[in-house]
Design a protein around this motif. Structure first.
Motif, PDB file in Angstrom:
ATOM      1  N   VAL A   9       0.854  -1.199   0.000  1.00 32.56           N
ATOM      2  CA  VAL A   9       0.000   0.000   0.000  1.00 32.56           C
ATOM      3  C   VAL A   9       0.885   1.241   0.000  1.00 32.56           C
ATOM      4  CG1 VAL A   9      -1.748   1.276   1.261  1.00 32.56           C
ATOM      5  CG2 VAL A   9      -1.796  -1.228   1.258  1.00 32.56           C
ATOM      6  N   ALA A  10       0.565   2.180  -0.867  1.00 39.64           N
ATOM      7  CA  ALA A  10       1.345   3.423  -0.916  1.00 39.64           C
ATOM      8  C   ALA A  10       0.398   4.616  -0.915  1.00 39.64           C
ATOM      9  CB  ALA A  10       2.211   3.446  -2.164  1.00 39.64           C
ATOM     10  N   PHE A  11       0.856   5.697  -0.342  1.00 41.25           N
ATOM     11  CA  PHE A  11       0.091   6.945  -0.419  1.00 41.25           C
ATOM     12  C   PHE A  11       0.240   7.529  -1.822  1.00 41.25           C
ATOM     13  CE2 PHE A  11       0.468   6.595   4.174  1.00 41.25           C
ATOM     14  CZ  PHE A  11      -0.780   7.022   4.588  1.00 41.25           C
ATOM     15  N   HIS A  12      -0.620   8.462  -2.155  1.00 42.10           N
ATOM     16  CA  HIS A  12      -0.603   9.027  -3.511  1.00 42.10           C
ATOM     17  C   HIS A  12       0.696   9.746  -3.825  1.00 42.10           C
ATOM     18  CE1 HIS A  12      -5.208   9.086  -2.916  1.00 42.10           C
ATOM     19  NE2 HIS A  12      -4.823   7.943  -3.444  1.00 42.10           N
ATOM     20  N   ASP A  13       1.406  10.201  -2.773  1.00 40.67           N
ATOM     21  CA  ASP A  13       2.678  10.890  -3.045  1.00 40.67           C
ATOM     22  C   ASP A  13       3.837   9.902  -3.168  1.00 40.67           C
ATOM     23  OD1 ASP A  13       2.930  10.086  -0.463  1.00 40.67           O
ATOM     24  OD2 ASP A  13       3.356  12.063   0.381  1.00 40.67           O
ATOM     25  N   GLY A  14       3.565   8.595  -3.126  1.00 40.83           N
ATOM     26  CA  GLY A  14       4.597   7.593  -3.340  1.00 40.83           C
ATOM     27  C   GLY A  14       5.152   6.994  -2.058  1.00 40.83           C
TER      28      GLY A  14
END
Lengths: 297, 491
Positions: free
Chosen positions: B94-99
């Motif tokens: 899982v990653a946040f939208h900012d990477g």
């Protein structure tokens, strides 16, 4: 040289009443205004149904003999609401214009009779008030002091003050220079008496004409404020509020919007026709002559 | 003139063909209120969740379209036998939208941030039972509670409990960064918020390439936008009077669903008259719920007798406790010493359920001798005057949070209602875990509120969705304040 002129002028003057009847705009405008006024007075004593009582079982009825103009989404009788709305509009018009004339006309007279500092102060204050769009400031006033009929009447009335102050000063200035006023001043008649006896009767005509126009504008302004929810508050009906409520029901109950909308339009049209007619009939330059001000001068 | 008409027809025809040929993969939703900002962990406004919940931000658990608790960023969990320890296993990749990657450190950060003394979270009560949060490894989180809490997993599914990253929280209000299937693209203030597909999403990727939320507070303009095709879907259309027309229109579907919105006539118990139970009962008898639903909502809504949603399994029908009975209401008022009438202020926020409902309520109260002064206010004024400073007598508002009966146990809530009996039942409820016991206590809580006639309980708001034909996978119901578009697609 002045005597023959007077003699020839008198016979060409037809009596006011006869000229009035022959003026179609005045007759139509007067008839509409009278109808609205009578409806307003009637609504104080009688409406077909009480307007603050809801009857949801009978909502959105079409025109019928029981409900002449149908019912709204709460089952209230549209005719009754229009009648009370007329009363509301007339009340706003009378008070707002009354406030304008009552405060504006004395200020204008004062400015005309006391040139210099007082005159300047009154006129610049009027300019200031004129610089703000009337309806916007009315919105501001009702936003600060809370929505409601009284506040909206005051807000509309305030804007009539500079209108009448300017007009009064304008016409009074020329009369102030008249020989009979100079004569009165020279014989020591007190200023208040000059204002009331010599000036006021001579400026009454333009004031009356202006008053009918302002009356129409006041009705429009009140409808606008009520439409925005800042004027007359529920459960009291008003034309502007009826329009607002009908807005989302336009698709299936267009009459809910058309009827109050037409009431506003016809009333304003009637008052404008009346105002134009009065101007034609009361303007001394036009008496007995051509109808158009420009062609007569 | 003629050539122009021909050209217009031609244009319309080509666009029509183009529209059917290429499968549409964008969606425009209409929402009535603009969110004040876009950080669900720092604001109470439902409008925030309506844009970002499940779409942009995700929590450890999430609420499904039927109100059930589903796994989200936690793929699974175990609960200790004493009900005090929850062990969550987090998802991989899982990653946040900012990477930046998502792991147990982010969970620790998010929960500690929400629980902190200076937290701006609007629902701190959700986190209050938590004693400690620990992260034994990058993929495991252990939450220990102070006492067993029956709806803890549900609470973690609220928008206020979503996971945020320490690197990006600061800007979440204007440019939210979450882990969801859509990432934030643009916010044209006053007009539109757009999201675009997150192609690096950990789960099943969204079918739509972009979604925009158009802000349309005006019902007449909303109807026009639907008709002209500017908006595809209004998940909750504000003007129930127009539904008939959309039902008759083959281009649209009207989806009537349930919400968690208990619409109530709130009473300020700090008012002398309203502190008298006889007056409150008189008001309850004066109210004709069906007339309000028919008159103000054009038949849309379900009558309620207490502060609880009728579609919930623990619902108890108490609508019969105060039947519409003006004569009885007058008698109760006379008994309380208000035989000669009573004057109260009725403060109304902007939605039509309040403004129109208020007119009907005012007429019904007038019929039993209670005169009301109607005061229409904007939302900001309502929050200030009614909710914060409780300077009001009566108001109409819809409480749209799920399972929010606990507000009656709160100290200094805007009703100014206190009942030891209710507090006791609610305290027992928060600790009860077995479903039968919980349901019994919930029923008991509903009865106390109805017996005390705390407020005038009017109706459960319906979710009146107007959908353009062909759109699938949206929620018809509203178990949480959300417009979940993650599964939406055009057929």
């Amino acid at each position: 040289m002045s005597e023959p002129q007077l003699l020839t002028a008198v016979p060409t003057r037809t009596p006011f009443r006869r000229r009035a009847i022959r003026h179609p705009g005045f007759v139509l405008g007067g008839a509409i205004s009278l109808l609205v006024l009578l409806t307003a007075i009637l609504s104080l004593f009688w409406t077909p149904y009480p307007v603050t009582e809801l009857n949801i079982a009978a909502k959105l009825r079409p025109f019928s003999t029981t409900y002449l103009l149908g019912t709204d989404h709460f089952g209230r009788d549209i005719l009754s609401m229009l009648m009370v709305g007329a009363g509301n509009s007339v009340l706003v018009g009378i008070v707002a214009v009354g406030l304008g004339v009552g405060v504006g006309a004395p200020l204008g007279l004062l400015a005309a009779m006391r040139p210099g500092l007082i005159s300047e102060a009154v006129m610049r204050a009027s300019d200031l008030a004129f610089a703000f769009p009337a309806l916007l400031t009315a919105v501001m006033i009702t936003a600060i002091y809370g929505p409601g009929t009284v506040n909206s009447i005051i807000a509309i009335g305030i804007f009539n003050v500079p209108v009448f102050a300017r007009l009064t000063r304008g016409v009074s200035l020329s009369i102030w220079q008249m020989e009979y006023v100079s004569a009165a001043r020279a014989t020591g008649v007190p200023p208040l008496q000059i204002a009331l006896r010599h000036m006021l009767p001579n400026i009454a005509s333009p004031l009356i004409v202006q008053a009918t126009i302002q009356f129409a504008l006041a009705i429009l302004a009140e409808a606008g404020l009520s439409y925005l929810g800042l004027g007359t508050q529920p459960p009291q009906p008003s034309w502007g509020k009826m329009l607002h409520e009908a807005q989302t029901m336009l698709y299936f109950a267009p009459m809910l919007a058309i009827l109050p909308g037409a009431s506003i339009a016809v009333t304003v049209l009637g008052l404008n026709l009346l105002g134009d007619g009065l101007r034609d009939l009361l303007d001394p330059k036009l008496r007995g002559g051509s109808k158009r001000r420009l062609s007569s001068t | 003139m003629k050539s122009k008409l021909v050209a217009a027809a031609f244009l319309a025809a080509t666009f029509g063909i183009a529209g059917t040929a290429a499968a549409k993969d964008t969606l425009t939703l209409g929402i009535g209120l603009e969110p004040p900002h876009l950080d669900p962990t720092a604001g109470a406004a439902a409008a925030i969740d309506e844009v970002v919940y499940a779409n942009v931000f995700e929590g450890l658990t999430r609420i499904g379209s039927d109100g059930a608790v589903l796994p989200a960023l936690a793929s699974s969990w175990t609960v200790s036998d004493d009900g005090l320890s929850y062990r969550f296993t987090l998802r991989d990749g899982v990653a946040f939208h900012d990477g930046t990657s998502f792991d147990s450190a982010d969970v620790l950060f998010s929960l500690n941030r929400a629980m902190a003394e200076d937290s701006t979270n609007a629902q701190k009560g959700l986190f209050e039972p938590i004693a400690t949060v620990a992260a034994p490894d990058a993929k495991t989180v252990v939450i220990t509670l102070k006492r067993p809490t029956g709806h803890f997993l549900f609470n973690l599914g609220w928008g206020d409990a979503v996971m945020v990253a320490p690197e990006s929280t600061e800007n979440n209000k204007s440019a939210p960064v979450g882990t969801g299937p859509f990432s934030f693209k643009r916010w044209a203030k006053g007009a539109e918020i757009s999201l675009s597909r997150n192609d690096a999403y950990w789960g099943e990727k969204a079918k739509l390439s972009s979604v925009s939320f158009k802000i349309m507070p005006d019902a007449a303009a909303s109807a026009a936008a639907l008709m002209s095709g500017d908006v595809d879907v209004f998940p909750n259309f504000g003007a129930p009077e127009l539904l008939e027309q959309f039902r008759a229109d083959p281009r649209f579907e009207v989806m009537v669903g349930t919400t968690e919105g208990e619409t109530i006539l709130s009473m300020n118990h700090a008012n002398k008259a309203l502190s008298d139970i006889r007056v409150r009962r008189a008001i309850s008898h004066a109210i004709d719920r069906q007339a309000i639903i028919d008159g103000a909502m054009f038949g849309s809504g379900t009558p309620i007798g207490s502060h609880f949603a009728p579609h919930h399994p623990a619902y108890v029908d108490l609508t019969g406790m105060y039947p519409h009975d003006p004569a009885k209401a007058k008698a109760l008022l006379a008994e309380a010493g208000y035989a000669n009438g009573l004057k109260l202020r009725l403060t109304l926020p902007p939605p039509s359920y309040a403004r129109r409902g208020g007119e009907v309520v005012a007429a019904q109260l007038a019929a039993v001798g209670i005169q009301t002064e109607i005061i229409p206010v904007e939302w900001a004024q309502w929050l200030e005057r009614v909710f914060k400073t409780t300077d009001y007598d009566l108001t109409i508002v819809s409480h749209t949070e799920p399972f929010d009966i606990g507000i009656y146990a709160r100290d200094k809530y805007y009703f100014n209602y206190t009942s030891d009996r209710f507090n006791k039942v609610y305290a027992d409820l928060t600790e009860a875990v077995e479903p039968e016991k919980r349901n019994a206590l919930i029923g008991e809580a509903q009865k106390i509120l109805a017996e005390d006639a705390v407020n005038g309980f009017l109706f459960e708001l319906a979710q009146n969705g107007v959908w353009r034909k062909g759109i699938k996978g949206l929620w018809a119901n509203r178990p949480v304040q959300a417009n979940d578009v993650t599964g939406a697609y055009w057929e």
